[in-house]
Design a protein around this motif. Sequence first.
Motif, PDB file in Angstrom:
ATOM      1  N   UNK A 146       0.824  -1.214   0.000  1.00 19.74           N
ATOM      2  CA  UNK A 146       0.000   0.000   0.000  1.00 19.74           C
ATOM      3  C   UNK A 146       0.855   1.259   0.000  1.00 19.74           C
ATOM      4  N   UNK A 147       1.955   1.257   0.754  1.00 22.36           N
ATOM      5  CA  UNK A 147       2.865   2.410   0.752  1.00 22.36           C
ATOM      6  C   UNK A 147       3.437   2.636  -0.643  1.00 22.36           C
ATOM      7  N   UNK A 148       3.851   1.548  -1.262  1.00 20.42           N
ATOM      8  CA  UNK A 148       4.433   1.645  -2.600  1.00 20.42           C
ATOM      9  C   UNK A 148       3.396   2.146  -3.602  1.00 20.42           C
ATOM     10  N   UNK A 149       2.177   1.667  -3.484  1.00 16.38           N
ATOM     11  CA  UNK A 149       1.125   2.111  -4.404  1.00 16.38           C
ATOM     12  C   UNK A 149       0.854   3.604  -4.253  1.00 16.38           C
ATOM     13  N   UNK A 150       0.797   4.092  -3.024  1.00 17.95           N
ATOM     14  CA  UNK A 150       0.581   5.527  -2.813  1.00 17.95           C
ATOM     15  C   UNK A 150       1.707   6.348  -3.423  1.00 17.95           C
ATOM     16  N   UNK A 151       2.943   5.880  -3.255  1.00 18.71           N
ATOM     17  CA  UNK A 151       4.084   6.573  -3.863  1.00 18.71           C
ATOM     18  C   UNK A 151       3.956   6.566  -5.388  1.00 18.71           C
ATOM     19  N   UNK A 152       3.615   5.433  -5.966  1.00 18.06           N
ATOM     20  CA  UNK A 152       3.473   5.331  -7.417  1.00 18.06           C
ATOM     21  C   UNK A 152       2.393   6.283  -7.950  1.00 18.06           C
ATOM     22  N   UNK A 153       1.280   6.365  -7.249  1.00 11.85           N
ATOM     23  CA  UNK A 153       0.193   7.256  -7.678  1.00 11.85           C
ATOM     24  C   UNK A 153       0.665   8.709  -7.665  1.00 11.85           C
ATOM     25  N   UNK A 154       1.321   9.083  -6.580  1.00 15.35           N
ATOM     26  CA  UNK A 154       1.846  10.454  -6.454  1.00 15.35           C
ATOM     27  C   UNK A 154       2.840  10.765  -7.577  1.00 15.35           C
ATOM     28  N   UNK A 155       3.759   9.844  -7.819  1.00 15.44           N
ATOM     29  CA  UNK A 155       4.773  10.066  -8.850  1.00 15.44           C
ATOM     30  C   UNK A 155       4.185  10.033 -10.254  1.00 15.44           C
ATOM     31  N   UNK A 156       3.198   9.183 -10.486  1.00 17.09           N
ATOM     32  CA  UNK A 156       2.559   9.129 -11.808  1.00 17.09           C
ATOM     33  C   UNK A 156       1.856  10.443 -12.122  1.00 17.09           C
ATOM     34  N   UNK A 157       1.281  11.058 -11.117  1.00 17.55           N
ATOM     35  CA  UNK A 157       0.642  12.368 -11.325  1.00 17.55           C
ATOM     36  C   UNK A 157       1.688  13.449 -11.599  1.00 17.55           C
ATOM     37  N   UNK A 158       2.795  13.398 -10.864  1.00 20.68           N
ATOM     38  CA  UNK A 158       3.838  14.416 -11.003  1.00 20.68           C
ATOM     39  C   UNK A 158       4.642  14.261 -12.290  1.00 20.68           C
ATOM     40  N   UNK A 159       4.846  13.021 -12.741  1.00 19.72           N
ATOM     41  CA  UNK A 159       5.732  12.762 -13.875  1.00 19.72           C
ATOM     42  C   UNK A 159       5.042  11.963 -14.976  1.00 19.72           C
ATOM     43  N   UNK A 160       3.827  12.312 -15.297  1.00 17.38           N
ATOM     44  CA  UNK A 160       3.036  11.568 -16.282  1.00 17.38           C
ATOM     45  C   UNK A 160       3.706  11.495 -17.658  1.00 17.38           C
ATOM     46  N   UNK A 161       4.558  12.456 -17.962  1.00 17.67           N
ATOM     47  CA  UNK A 161       5.217  12.484 -19.272  1.00 17.67           C
ATOM     48  C   UNK A 161       6.708  12.178 -19.185  1.00 17.67           C
TER      49      UNK A 161
END
Length: 169
Positions: free
Chosen positions: A133-148
Amino acid sequence: MLGLPNGRVILAPWSEQWHEGFLQEKEKIEEVGRPYIAEVHHIGSTSVKYLRAKPVLDIAVELAEFKDGVYVSSLLEQLGYDYKGTEILPDRHYLSKGSPRTHQIHMFERGNSYLMEQLKFRNCLRNNEKVRKEYELLKIKLAEAYASDKFKYTREKASFIQSILRNYG
C-alpha cells in the motif's frame, strides 16, 4: 487492459488478466527458447495482486549463460518482440513488444544480482500488505507528477525500493 504509449506513465488497477497473460506468454517464451532458458518469472508491479501498475507485463528470463541472449532474442522476435540490446539497462538483454508497448523482457544470466533484487522486491510486495500500500501511494503520487517522464518516475521510486531491499527479508 495492456498497453502503454511510449514515454507515458499511466497506472491501471490490477487485473487478473495480467497474471493470465503472463502465463500464456511464459509458455510461448519457453517453447521457442528451449534449451537456453532456465526460468521465466513475472516481475514488476503487474505481478503483484491488487497493486496499480503501468499496464505492461514485465518478464524476467533467466539464461544459463548471458552470451546466449543474442541468439534467444532472435528466437523471441518470432513472438513479436523487438531486441533493444544490452545497453538500455544494466546486465541484461532487453526486448519489448507491441505499439503501444504491452510486454517487456529482461534477460539475465542465472543468479544475476539485479534479477535477485527484482524477485526479492516482488515477493516483499506480495507478502506485505503495508509495504504494498505504501508503494502504491508513492506510485500514484509520482505518476501524477511525472506523467510524461517515465525516467523521472522510475528514478524517484528508487530510494523506496532500496529501503525495502535493505530492511525486509
